[in-house]
Design a protein around this motif. Structure first.
Motif, PDB file in Angstrom:
ATOM      1  N   ASN A 179       0.828  -1.189   0.000  1.00 18.73           N
ATOM      2  CA  ASN A 179       0.000   0.000   0.000  1.00 18.73           C
ATOM      3  C   ASN A 179       0.871   1.251   0.000  1.00 18.73           C
ATOM      4  O   ASN A 179       1.675   1.465   0.912  1.00 18.73           O
TER       5      ASN A 179
ATOM      6  N   GLY B  18      -2.289   4.675   0.480  1.00 16.24           N
ATOM      7  CA  GLY B  18      -3.677   4.280   0.308  1.00 16.24           C
ATOM      8  C   GLY B  18      -3.972   3.456  -0.926  1.00 16.24           C
ATOM      9  O   GLY B  18      -5.025   2.831  -1.005  1.00 16.24           O
TER      10      GLY B  18
ATOM     11  N   ALA C  69      -5.191   8.579  -3.857  1.00 16.07           N
ATOM     12  CA  ALA C  69      -4.920   9.046  -2.496  1.00 16.07           C
ATOM     13  C   ALA C  69      -5.852  10.187  -2.101  1.00 16.07           C
ATOM     14  O   ALA C  69      -6.214  10.331  -0.929  1.00 16.07           O
TER      15      ALA C  69
ATOM     16  N   PRO D  29     -11.495   9.112  -2.249  1.00 17.00           N
ATOM     17  CA  PRO D  29     -11.784   7.776  -1.709  1.00 17.00           C
ATOM     18  C   PRO D  29     -12.558   6.882  -2.668  1.00 17.00           C
ATOM     19  O   PRO D  29     -12.348   5.670  -2.684  1.00 17.00           O
TER      20      PRO D  29
ATOM     21  N   ARG E 254     -10.047   5.707  -5.166  1.00 16.86           N
ATOM     22  CA  ARG E 254      -9.152   4.746  -4.510  1.00 16.86           C
ATOM     23  C   ARG E 254      -9.792   3.363  -4.486  1.00 16.86           C
ATOM     24  O   ARG E 254      -9.121   2.346  -4.702  1.00 16.86           O
TER      25      ARG E 254
ATOM     26  N   ASN F 191      -8.089   0.094  -6.164  1.00 18.16           N
ATOM     27  CA  ASN F 191      -7.796  -1.065  -5.325  1.00 18.16           C
ATOM     28  C   ASN F 191      -8.658  -2.268  -5.668  1.00 18.16           C
ATOM     29  O   ASN F 191      -8.466  -3.351  -5.104  1.00 18.16           O
TER      30      ASN F 191
ATOM     31  N   GLN G 282       3.674   8.606   5.758  1.00 15.75           N
ATOM     32  CA  GLN G 282       3.377   7.183   5.916  1.00 15.75           C
ATOM     33  C   GLN G 282       4.539   6.470   6.597  1.00 15.75           C
ATOM     34  O   GLN G 282       4.342   5.609   7.465  1.00 15.75           O
TER      35      GLN G 282
ATOM     36  N   HIS H  45       0.800   9.590   8.635  1.00 17.76           N
ATOM     37  CA  HIS H  45      -0.263   9.526   7.630  1.00 17.76           C
ATOM     38  C   HIS H  45      -1.086   8.276   7.891  1.00 17.76           C
ATOM     39  O   HIS H  45      -0.588   7.159   7.783  1.00 17.76           O
TER      40      HIS H  45
ATOM     41  N   MET I  94      -3.502   5.353   7.195  1.00 15.74           N
ATOM     42  CA  MET I  94      -3.888   4.625   5.999  1.00 15.74           C
ATOM     43  C   MET I  94      -5.411   4.532   5.964  1.00 15.74           C
ATOM     44  O   MET I  94      -6.021   3.721   6.659  1.00 15.74           O
ATOM     45  N   VAL I  95      -6.021   5.430   5.215  1.00 17.78           N
ATOM     46  CA  VAL I  95      -7.482   5.485   5.145  1.00 17.78           C
ATOM     47  C   VAL I  95      -7.991   4.248   4.423  1.00 17.78           C
ATOM     48  O   VAL I  95      -7.495   3.905   3.341  1.00 17.78           O
TER      49      VAL I  95
ATOM     50  N   ASP J  77     -10.371   1.702   2.194  1.00 22.10           N
ATOM     51  CA  ASP J  77     -11.105   1.918   0.952  1.00 22.10           C
ATOM     52  C   ASP J  77     -12.505   2.448   1.242  1.00 22.10           C
ATOM     53  O   ASP J  77     -13.087   2.194   2.294  1.00 22.10           O
TER      54      ASP J  77
END
Length: 267
Positions: A8, A11, A50, A53, A56, A60, A246, A251, A253-254, A256
């Motif tokens: 990852n 994100g 990033a 959402p 993202r 993903n 990160q 940072h 990790m939000v 998905d």
């Protein structure tokens, strides 16, 4: 051949894979008639996920995301200690897949860009890989498709008998198109962007020494300053900051987006 799954990056899940590993996955999906969404992401592509959402979630959900840019490959090393001999650059991956398709008797479909670009690229492909079968091609409409237009597009690809589809609509439209349609086609769909113009001979590529040093963005900025200056001068520093955050755990990790994007965009 390297294929170590995904890591990852701020994100966005990116495959730790080399060219051979990526081509093997794509060819396998083509032969087994398996849905398989592919994108090659440089910094700009990673940042689209990033910062959004819903997008993202799209990225993903793809089966293969290659580290198209050197800074993405370097982030893998910096964050996880995993090494790759090189990035997996979309235009080069495109040619490797075309060669494999010719060798394996697989056919391809080209969707995107302009008709003159497609004609030039098809001509060049015929010189490079005489055995390659091109099942069909279609230029972009340079706008979102309606639901019925999208259905017709998918029907044309299916009717062509293609085994692999290359999509060149520009980031992030091409990733949206692949995400929304890969479940309807039992084959690999590759979002490869500028590969169409590069291989048609209509857009120059950065010298190898610039590519190797992660300076391709500077070359492209000089080529198209009005279109690209905001992208590179804003997103590149922000990418570096987020990777550093990160690394030190600042940072978060939000996860998905928990649901599918709220509306279909059809590329």
């Amino acid at each position: 051949m390297i294929d170590k799954g995904k890591v990852n990056i701020i994100g966005v899940d990116v495959n730790v894979v080399d060219y051979d590993g990526a081509v093997a996955k794509i060819v396998h999906a083509a032969k087994t008639k398996t849905q398989f969404g592919v994108s090659a992401l440089a910094v700009h592509g990673v940042m689209t996920g990033a910062m959004d959402p819903e997008h993202r979630h799209r990225l993903n959900s793809l089966e293969l995301v290659t580290p198209d840019g050197q800074p993405v490959r370097w982030a893998m090393k910096f964050l996880y200690g995993v090494s790759l001999p090189d990035r997996v650059y979309g235009p080069n991956l495109t040619l490797d897949v075309c060669k494999a398709a010719a060798d394996e008797g697989l056919s391809i479909y080209l969707y995107g860009s302009r008709e003159e670009v497609l004609e030039r690229w098809i001509s060049n492909l015929g010189k490079l890989y005489p055995a390659l079968r091109i099942a069909g091609h279609e230029p972009s409409k340079f706008r979102k498709l309606s639901a019925s237009e999208n259905d017709e597009m998918i029907n044309r690809i299916q009717a062509s008998g293609a085994d692999i589809v290359f999509v060149g609509l520009g980031c992030p439209r091409q990733e949206v198109f692949v995400y929304e349609n890969k479940g309807r086609l039992s084959l690999p769909m590759l979002a490869v962007g500028a590969a169409f113009d590069f291989h048609a001979g209509l857009l120059p590529q950065a010298p190898k020494w610039m590519q190797d040093r992660g300076l391709e963005w500077l070359f492209r900025l000089r080529q198209e300053p009005k279109r690209l200056w905001r992208r590179y001068l804003h997103l590149n520093p922000l990418y570096v900051r987020k990777v550093l955050q990160q690394k030190i755990g600042a940072h978060k990790m939000v996860p998905d987006h928990p649901h599918q994007p709220s509306e279909m965009r059809y590329g």
